[in-house]
Every structure is written in structure tokens, then in C-alpha cells.
Design an enzyme around this catalytic site. Structure first.
Site, short mmCIF file in Angstrom:
data_model
loop_
_atom_site.label_atom_id
_atom_site.label_comp_id
_atom_site.label_asym_id
_atom_site.label_seq_id
_atom_site.Cartn_x
_atom_site.Cartn_y
_atom_site.Cartn_z
N GLY A 48 0.83 -1.20 0.00
CA GLY A 48 0.00 0.00 0.00
C GLY A 48 0.86 1.24 0.00
N ASN A 123 -6.76 -5.25 6.79
CA ASN A 123 -6.38 -5.65 5.44
C ASN A 123 -7.49 -6.53 4.90
OD1 ASN A 123 -4.02 -8.05 4.10
ND2 ASN A 123 -5.14 -6.46 3.03
N GLY A 124 -8.14 -6.10 3.83
CA GLY A 124 -9.21 -6.90 3.25
C GLY A 124 -10.33 -6.01 2.77
N TYR A 264 1.79 -12.82 -6.86
CA TYR A 264 2.26 -11.44 -7.03
C TYR A 264 2.29 -10.61 -5.75
CZ TYR A 264 2.19 -6.52 -8.48
OH TYR A 264 2.47 -5.19 -8.60
N SER A 305 8.57 -8.34 -10.55
CA SER A 305 7.71 -9.42 -10.08
C SER A 305 7.82 -10.68 -10.94
CB SER A 305 6.24 -8.96 -10.04
OG SER A 305 5.83 -8.48 -11.30
N ASP A 367 5.96 -12.72 -17.22
CA ASP A 367 5.34 -11.77 -16.30
C ASP A 367 4.35 -12.52 -15.43
OD1 ASP A 367 4.87 -9.38 -15.06
OD2 ASP A 367 4.01 -8.36 -16.80
N ASP A 368 3.95 -11.88 -14.30
CA ASP A 368 3.08 -12.57 -13.35
C ASP A 368 1.63 -12.57 -13.78
OD1 ASP A 368 1.69 -10.10 -11.91
OD2 ASP A 368 3.81 -9.64 -12.11
N CYS A 404 -11.88 -8.71 -8.16
CA CYS A 404 -11.75 -9.15 -6.78
C CYS A 404 -12.54 -8.21 -5.88
CB CYS A 404 -10.28 -9.16 -6.35
SG CYS A 404 -10.05 -9.61 -4.61
N CYS A 460 -8.77 -19.20 -2.68
CA CYS A 460 -9.65 -18.28 -3.38
C CYS A 460 -8.99 -17.96 -4.71
CB CYS A 460 -9.88 -16.99 -2.59
SG CYS A 460 -10.91 -15.81 -3.49
N CYS A 463 -10.54 -14.54 -9.05
CA CYS A 463 -10.11 -13.64 -10.14
C CYS A 463 -9.85 -14.41 -11.43
CB CYS A 463 -8.88 -12.85 -9.72
SG CYS A 463 -7.49 -13.85 -9.15
#
Length: 492
Positions: A48, A123-124, A264, A305, A367-368, A404, A460, A463
């Protein structure tokens, strides 16, 4: 806006990434808790970068400092830390996944309840926050922010249970979605994780000091030992006397931690749910090479990444790993970009092609993920301008087709390239010679799991699959409202 008017914007290479929700860090039982929290937040800065805050408790009073921007520059000054005294403190770094970007939404959020001070770092994302908020306002609650986190404070304040712990558990049972929380009260510190464990939370120790963090890397920075992950649905209480208690008020629930933490979000030097993120990403790259081989001269990561997965791809395929894109680490996340032409040139401020290596070569870019596709398009173009003979792209996650709703700043689904196009269409869009993604089953295999056990996913992965592990009350309400408005327009 006039094309020559200067504007502050995110670097184009960062615009096409899913933003890493938030990061939280808590310390209980230290002489200078806020200073330790500030160091830990530095290690979580990648989660963040819009704002940061720290709240401390000195045994009598709570003290808070919150600011827009990075931890550095806001919490590396002696006068700030001196203004946050006490043996307990919690901190937060933020991206605005819900609520506008403003100081009133910067966490930790703090309120004076009947039981005393109450500070929370979250966080969430609470996926029924809008519905709960409307009901609380109808009952008389007055909100000071637009953050979903404040809903938890009001639910605690209005609970009819007697003890603070019971009030807190009562509040959590009324919310849905994803949350990892660090709460500070006059009685001690509480760390908890939602019943599905969607967002990560770990516990560490330095001497007699107990710590909680979004990632283990925060413990490394302050010299603490990683003890374990907080289990899904678990509440860990650390009293002022140093007693540690665990509560599991939600019963048995099948966990669904976020799979994208391994792809990631988390730093590669972290341990997530018992697994080394770096090792997992190398395994993902190796599985990607098994599923999607190609003849090439070099394997080249998209920094930073894509590096671990590219190493895994190179080791599995036998194709040499090389740094074909050089990243400047002296360019901040934001900079002034006056107009589209200069904005496009600004890409090279942060990433530049290693022309002497690439010219005339067949390359595999790793790439990720691909989100909007704008980054991949620019990277492929950069490689061709540097003289690459062929540009093949391999992605270390399945196509991102769904938004998400669990604390990640995802573009609207209609803006996700994989939602609009199949793989062939995506390949044409980015102008690559080939494009392939790891399969969802391959991703699970790299994590040492099968995709389903007893018919249920182990993570989960919404996405990628659209299989959301919780109800999405607020989102469903928006869809219903949109449909009703559309119907009204047609009738009119």
C-alpha cells in the site's frame, strides 16, 4: 484536460497491476513499539503506497499519527515517533480499495467506546459493508469515514454483549468478505483472520515482544522470529501482562486463502501459509515451461515481479535466463507526465531494453499477470524496437477474467483484457508472436495442491475462475439496482 497540462499519475508499468490491498503490523510489549512498527511498515510498503498510519497506547492514552504518502518521510522523524509513546502499537499502509483517497480514511481508525479506546488496522474488504452501514445509520450511527473498516467499530459499539471480546466477535459474525485485523484496546491487542483466511496474517516474537504482520518479511526487518500463521477464523489475544490466548468462534470452515498472494502480492522473501513465496514462484515458472514450451534464445523477466517465475522457466526449459529489461530503482512510483506523447516516453524512465542482448534474438518474456494489457503491449513494443527477432510472452497465472471483492483494487470486469478477449485475441492485442498462460490446475500443482479436494478449491481463485467463496451482498445489490434502473428506462 489540455494535453500539455502536467498531471501526477502512476507509472504506466504500474497501472496494469492489481494493487496489493493493504499491509498491517502490530507490536505488543516493547519499549518503543511505534519505532518497531515504523520499521515493519517499511517492509510492507509494497502492499500500500497511498497512505500510512500508526496508533500507540502508553497504558493511559492512545496516540495516532496518519499521513498521505509513503512510510519514509512520514515516520522516519524522531519527533513523530516521540509523539507515539507506549509499549503497544499497530500500523497500516493503504491502497484505497473502498472509500476515497483522503486522510479521514487512513488507518488505523480510532474511536472512544464505552469500554475505552478502540483502534483497528484492516487488510481486506467487507463485502456487505454498504448494507450494514445503511442499517447502522438508520439506527443512529454517525460515520466519520467512507472506509468499510469503520463498520466494524460501530458494530462493536452497538453490540448488546457484555464483554469487549464478545462484542467484537458479535461484530465479526455480522460481516462477510475478507479481513485480517489488528485491534488495540486498553485490555490488550487482538489479531484475527476471517474464517476463510482469504487475507494473510502471521505471528512473530522478539524476546518477550509479540508481533503480528501481513507478511513474515516485516519480522525479518526488525529481527523477530516467525512463529506461525494465524489460522483462518482464529482470534489471538495478547493481554497487557503478556498472556496469549487463542479463540476460534466460527467453528470449522473450509479455508480459501488468496492464491494471488503467491503469484504477485507478497514479497518473494516472505513465507505465506507455510510456503516460501520465492520457491512457489519458481515452481510456477517451471510448470509454465512444461505446459507452454517455446524455442527461444533467452528467458527474460519483466522486472521485478516476473523474476522468480522466469528463473523457474529457464531452469526447466534449459533456455538461458538473461536481464533483457533493466529497471531504474531511482524513479518513484509517481512522476509528472505532461501529455500522452511524453507519458509514453516516460515508460523508459523506469524500464529500458537491454538492446545489445536482445537484438536479433528470440526471447520469452515472463510476467506474473495481464490485467488491462497495456503494460504487455508496451513491453512487447519495446522489445521489437530493440531488435528482437521474436517475442513470446508467458504468464505465470491464468487469465484474470473476474474482479476481486476481497481487498484488491481490481479494474472493473469490463476493463480486464481476458474478460473481453480469448487468448488469441489477447495475443493480437499485445502484438506478441505467441502468448500462453499457466493453467489453473498447473498453478495448483506448483503450489503442491490439487485444484479441488472433496470438490472444493483449496484457495480463493475467483479472479481466474469466478468462484467467489463468500456471498457478495453489496455487489449483488448494485447489480439488482442497475437492472431495475435499466428496466425503468425501457418502460419509460
Amino acid at each position: 484536460m489540455d494535453p500539455l497540462t502536467p498531471m501526477i499519475t502512476t507509472n504506466p508499468f504500474d497501472d496494469d497491476k492489481l494493487r496489493e490491498e493493504c499491509g498491517i503490523f502490530g507490536v505488543s510489549g516493547a519499549d518503543t513499539a511505534s519505532a518497531i512498527v515504523a520499521l515493519g511498515l517499511h517492509a510492507l510498503q509494497h502492499r500500500g503506497q497511498e497512505a500510512a498510519g500508526i496508533t500507540s497506547w502508553d497504558g493511559h492514552d492512545f496516540h495516532t499519527h496518519r499521513a498521505m504518502g509513503h512510510v519514509a518521510g512520514n515516520f522516519d522523524r524522531d519527533e513523530v515517533i516521540r509523539g507515539l509513546p507506549g509499549g503497544s502499537a499497530c500500523g497500516h499502509v493503504r491502497y484505497s480499495t473502498t472509500g476515497e483517497t483522503s486522510l479521514r480514511n487512513v488507518q488505523p481508525l480510532y474511536a472512544e467506546l464505552n469500554s475505552g479506546g478502540f483502534a483497528v488496522a484492516h487488510n481486506g474488504n467487507i463485502s456487505n459493508a454498504m448494507k450494514v452501514r445503511r442499517e447502522l445509520i438508520r439506527r443512529g450511527s454517525i460515520f466519520q469515514s467512507t472506509s468499510d473498516t469503520e463498520v466494524i467499530i460501530h458494530l462493536v459499539a452497538t453490540s448488546s454483549y457484555r464483554t469487549l471480546l464478545d462484542k467484537f466477535i458479535d461484530a465479526l459474525k455480522q460481516v462477510e468478505g475478507a479481513y485480517s485485523l489488528i485491534v488495540m484496546t486498553p485490555e490488550g491487542m487482538i489479531a484475527c483472520r476471517d474464517p476463510l483466511g482469504i487475507r494473510p496474517l502471521v505471528m512473530g516474537k522478539l524476546g518477550d515482544t509479540i508481533m503480528f504482520a501481513s507478511e513474515t518479511v516485516a519480522f525479518d526487518v526488525v529481527g523477530a522470529d516467525y512463529i506461525r500463521s494465524i489460522d483462518p477464523g482464529e482470534l489471538v489475544i495478547v493481554t497487557n501482562a503478556g498472556e496469549i490466548r487463542s479463540h476460534r468462534p466460527f467453528g470449522d470452515v473450509h479455508p480459501r486463502p488468496c492464491i494471488f498472494e503467491h503469484v504477485y502480492f507478497s514479497r518473494p522473501d516472505s513465507i505465506v501459509d507455510g510456503s516460501s513465496v520465492y520457491s512457489v514462484r519458481k515452481a510456477i515458472g517451471a510448470q509454465l515451461a512444461i505446459e507452454n514450451p517455446v524455442e527461444a534464445d533467452y528467458v527474460i523477466p519483466v522486472p521485478d515481479s516476473g523474476v522468480p517465475a522466469a528463473i523457474g522457466y529457464a531452469q526447466q526449459s534449459g533456455i538461458p535466463f538473461e536481464l533483457g529489461i533493466i529497471r531504474s530503482h531511482y524513479i518513484g512510483r509517481t512522476f509528472i507526465q505532461p501529455g500522452d506523447k511524453v507519458r509514453h516516453l516516460g515508460v523508459k524512465l523506469k524500464h529500458n531494453a537491454n538492446r545489445a542482448l536482445i537484438q536479433g534474438k528470440k526471447i520469452v518474456l515472463i510476467d506474473d499477470s495481464i490485467v488491462r494489457g497495456t503494460t504487455s503491449l508496451k513491453i512487447v513494443q519495446m522489445m521489437r524496437e530493440a531488435g528482437a527477432a521474436e517475442v513470446h510472452m508467458r504468464i505465470a497465472s491464468p487469465p484474470t477474467k473476474h474482479s476481486c471483492f476481497y481487498g484488491v483494487d481490481t479494474p472493473e470486469r469490463t476493463k480486464l483484457l481476458a474478460h473481453k478477449l480469448d487468448v488469441g485475441g489477447m495475443q493480437d492485442f499485445i502484438h506478441a508472436d505467441s502468448l500462453s498462460f499457466i493453467s489453473i490446475d498447473g498453478l495448483y500443482k506448483a503450489l503442491g495442491e490439487v485444484k479441488r479436494a472433496d470438490g472444493r478449491p483449496q484457495y480463493c481463485d475467483a479472479c481466474f475462475t469466478g468462484d467467489y467463496p463468500t456471498t457478495l451482498t453489496d455487489q449483488d445489490d448494485v447489480v439488482v439496482t442497475d437492472q431495475l434502473e435499466l428496466l425503468a428506462e425501457r418502460v419509460a
